[in-house]
Enzyme design. Structure first.
Site, mmCIF file in Angstrom:
data_model
loop_
_atom_site.group_PDB
_atom_site.id
_atom_site.type_symbol
_atom_site.label_atom_id
_atom_site.label_comp_id
_atom_site.label_asym_id
_atom_site.label_seq_id
_atom_site.Cartn_x
_atom_site.Cartn_y
_atom_site.Cartn_z
ATOM 1 N N ASP A 17 -17.201 24.545 -15.889
ATOM 2 C CA ASP A 17 -17.481 24.321 -14.738
ATOM 3 C C ASP A 17 -16.433 25.233 -13.638
ATOM 4 O O ASP A 17 -15.255 25.613 -14.144
ATOM 5 C CB ASP A 17 -17.268 23.225 -13.801
ATOM 6 N N GLY A 18 -17.300 26.319 -12.597
ATOM 7 C CA GLY A 18 -16.820 27.158 -11.740
ATOM 8 C C GLY A 18 -16.755 27.951 -12.031
ATOM 9 O O GLY A 18 -16.311 29.282 -11.672
ATOM 10 N N ARG A 21 -18.112 29.522 -8.615
ATOM 11 C CA ARG A 21 -16.760 29.844 -7.859
ATOM 12 C C ARG A 21 -16.362 31.087 -8.347
ATOM 13 O O ARG A 21 -15.619 32.376 -6.834
ATOM 14 C CB ARG A 21 -16.006 28.564 -7.877
ATOM 15 N N ARG A 30 -23.236 35.604 -9.515
ATOM 16 C CA ARG A 30 -22.652 34.233 -10.331
ATOM 17 C C ARG A 30 -22.557 34.060 -11.696
ATOM 18 O O ARG A 30 -22.096 33.637 -12.341
ATOM 19 C CB ARG A 30 -23.580 32.404 -9.975
ATOM 20 N N SER A 62 -26.575 21.681 -18.695
ATOM 21 C CA SER A 62 -27.100 20.459 -18.095
ATOM 22 C C SER A 62 -28.363 19.424 -17.909
ATOM 23 O O SER A 62 -29.128 21.104 -17.585
ATOM 24 C CB SER A 62 -26.183 19.578 -17.360
ATOM 25 N N ASN A 65 -29.430 21.593 -15.126
ATOM 26 C CA ASN A 65 -28.388 22.632 -14.893
ATOM 27 C C ASN A 65 -30.219 23.652 -14.218
ATOM 28 O O ASN A 65 -30.343 24.958 -13.922
ATOM 29 C CB ASN A 65 -28.078 23.033 -15.553
ATOM 30 N N TRP A 66 -31.828 22.670 -14.810
ATOM 31 C CA TRP A 66 -32.652 23.850 -14.740
ATOM 32 C C TRP A 66 -33.031 24.199 -12.492
ATOM 33 O O TRP A 66 -33.522 24.602 -12.518
ATOM 34 C CB TRP A 66 -33.597 23.092 -14.759
ATOM 35 N N ARG A 68 -31.151 24.954 -10.584
ATOM 36 C CA ARG A 68 -31.190 26.332 -10.004
ATOM 37 C C ARG A 68 -32.108 27.484 -9.796
ATOM 38 O O ARG A 68 -33.428 27.321 -10.655
ATOM 39 C CB ARG A 68 -29.567 27.266 -11.405
ATOM 40 N N ARG A 194 -16.190 14.459 -11.077
ATOM 41 C CA ARG A 194 -17.114 13.805 -10.960
ATOM 42 C C ARG A 194 -17.253 13.840 -12.489
ATOM 43 O O ARG A 194 -17.250 15.157 -13.426
ATOM 44 C CB ARG A 194 -18.288 13.632 -10.617
ATOM 45 N N GLU A 207 -9.892 9.157 -21.308
ATOM 46 C CA GLU A 207 -8.892 9.379 -20.522
ATOM 47 C C GLU A 207 -9.460 10.692 -19.868
ATOM 48 O O GLU A 207 -10.128 11.567 -20.127
ATOM 49 C CB GLU A 207 -7.799 10.187 -20.916
HETATM 50 C C1 IPE Z 1 -21.508 20.402 -15.488
HETATM 51 O O1 IPE Z 1 -21.798 21.212 -13.602
HETATM 52 C C2 IPE Z 1 -22.345 21.049 -15.736
HETATM 53 C C3 IPE Z 1 -22.271 21.664 -16.156
HETATM 54 C C4 IPE Z 1 -20.607 22.337 -16.857
HETATM 55 C C5 IPE Z 1 -22.736 22.478 -17.496
HETATM 56 P P1 IPE Z 1 -22.607 21.325 -12.519
HETATM 57 O O2 IPE Z 1 -21.747 22.599 -12.259
HETATM 58 O O3 IPE Z 1 -24.011 21.005 -13.195
HETATM 59 O O4 IPE Z 1 -22.164 19.848 -12.328
HETATM 60 P P2 IPE Z 1 -22.227 19.523 -10.194
HETATM 61 O O5 IPE Z 1 -23.153 20.054 -9.853
HETATM 62 O O6 IPE Z 1 -21.491 19.962 -9.630
HETATM 63 O O7 IPE Z 1 -21.741 17.948 -9.586
HETATM 64 C C1 IPE Z 2 -20.315 25.970 -15.207
HETATM 65 O O1 IPE Z 2 -19.930 26.560 -14.493
HETATM 66 C C2 IPE Z 2 -21.937 26.394 -15.626
HETATM 67 C C3 IPE Z 2 -23.116 25.678 -15.350
HETATM 68 C C4 IPE Z 2 -23.432 24.609 -14.932
HETATM 69 C C5 IPE Z 2 -24.475 26.426 -15.886
HETATM 70 P P1 IPE Z 2 -20.673 26.447 -12.729
HETATM 71 O O2 IPE Z 2 -22.147 27.487 -11.748
HETATM 72 O O3 IPE Z 2 -21.274 25.223 -12.571
HETATM 73 O O4 IPE Z 2 -20.191 26.797 -11.075
HETATM 74 P P2 IPE Z 2 -19.991 26.737 -9.697
HETATM 75 O O5 IPE Z 2 -19.373 24.898 -9.507
HETATM 76 O O6 IPE Z 2 -21.146 26.785 -8.894
HETATM 77 O O7 IPE Z 2 -18.316 27.493 -9.517
HETATM 78 MG MG MG Z 3 -20.904 23.478 -11.174
#
Ligand code: IPE
Ligand code: IPE
Ligand code: MG
Length: 240
Positions: A17-18, A21, A30, A62, A65-66, A68, A194, A207
């Site tokens: 994740d991240g 950002r 992004r 996930s 994630n669709w 988006r 989370r 853990e």
């Molecule tokens: C979890 O991250 C899914 C993946 C890293 C693939 P998200 O960015 O989708 O999770 P939320 O929306 O912050 O909970």
């Molecule tokens: C994780 O990074 C990748 C996917 C969920 C596909 P994010 O795209 O969720 O990045 P942030 O959380 O918006 O920074």
């Molecule tokens: Mg994220």
């Protein structure tokens, strides 16, 4: 690397994740974060394997994630396509490394050509046993449990399974990671506290380690830190 090999988890699962950002901080799109994130995945998977961690699971996309933007989803799918294609072309290298690669998640809703590439990569690596790499794509923990429940209901319906014989093992046998140990350690970079629908059934006694580093910045040293912390944890599994 001076990381202690004692108390090494058998199974490490990482929520990548991240990316968004990370890109935003740099004034980039992004999707640029996803590109770098994919490279980091490659490095960290190799590092886990070098350390001797037997099972690794990476959360890439996930079932939620669709939601988006179409642009972002398309860009992520294109990245999968590119990487899968490369994995296929680098099959010999992966075979040598002994990666057993599996895609966990629902194939439904995924572009057909990507599903085909996934099947090919899985098929070619299925007899390897050095490191088991699970990539969670179109993965949802709840959806996974529902699938297992459906297959159990089917067996009860056709008389091959009795209700009184349903145990936790029956459910475990129907989930994507069947046959693999549950994750000992779940790492979430980017500072969110989370699970976001990740490995819900499997994480019962995992853990959890939260890190502020954003995934595109994630380095082997960051994994070392998580492993050091894990080694010091006192896992009780409900005992004393
Ligand atoms: C979890 O991250 C899914 C993946 C890293 C693939 P998200 O960015 O989708 O999770 P939320 O929306 O912050 O909970
Ligand atoms: C994780 O990074 C990748 C996917 C969920 C596909 P994010 O795209 O969720 O990045 P942030 O959380 O918006 O920074
Ligand atoms: Mg994220």
């Amino acid at each position: 690397m001076a990381i202690s090999r004692e108390n090494l988890p058998q199974h490490v699962a990482i929520i990548m994740d991240g990316n968004g950002r990370w890109a935003k901080q740099r004034g980039l799109k992004r999707t640029e974060g996803h590109k770098v994130g994919a490279e980091v995945f490659r490095n960290i998977a190799k590092y886990c394997s070098d350390l001797g961690i037997k099972h690794v699971t990476f959360y890439a996309f996930s079932t939620e994630n669709w939601k988006r933007s179409k642009t972002e989803v398309t860009a992520i799918m294109n990245l999968f396509r590119k990487y899968l294609d490369e994995m296929q072309r680098r099959a010999e290298e992966n075979e040598e490394a002994g990666y057993n690669i599996r895609f966990i998640g629902s194939r439904e809703g995924m572009p057909k050509d990507i599903v085909k590439l996934m099947d090919t990569v899985e098929e070619r690596s299925k007899d390897k046993s050095n490191t088991y790499v699970n990539l969670a794509v179109n993965y949802g923990g709840r959806a996974e449990i529902v699938e297992s429940v459906k297959s159990i209901a089917e067996k009860v319906k056709n008389g091959t399974l009795k209700i009184e014989d349903i145990t936790e093992d029956t459910v475990s046998a129907g989930i994507y990671t069947a046959g693999q140990p549950d994750p000992d350690l779940i790492i979430r970079p980017s500072g969110e506290y989370r699970l976001s629908n990740f490995l819900l059934w499997q994480s019962a006694y995992a853990e959890i380690y939260i890190d502020d580093v954003l995934w595109p910045d994630y380095k082997p040293e960051d994994l070392d830190r998580a492993l050091e912390a894990y080694a010091k944890r006192n896992r009780r599994f409900g005992g004393v």
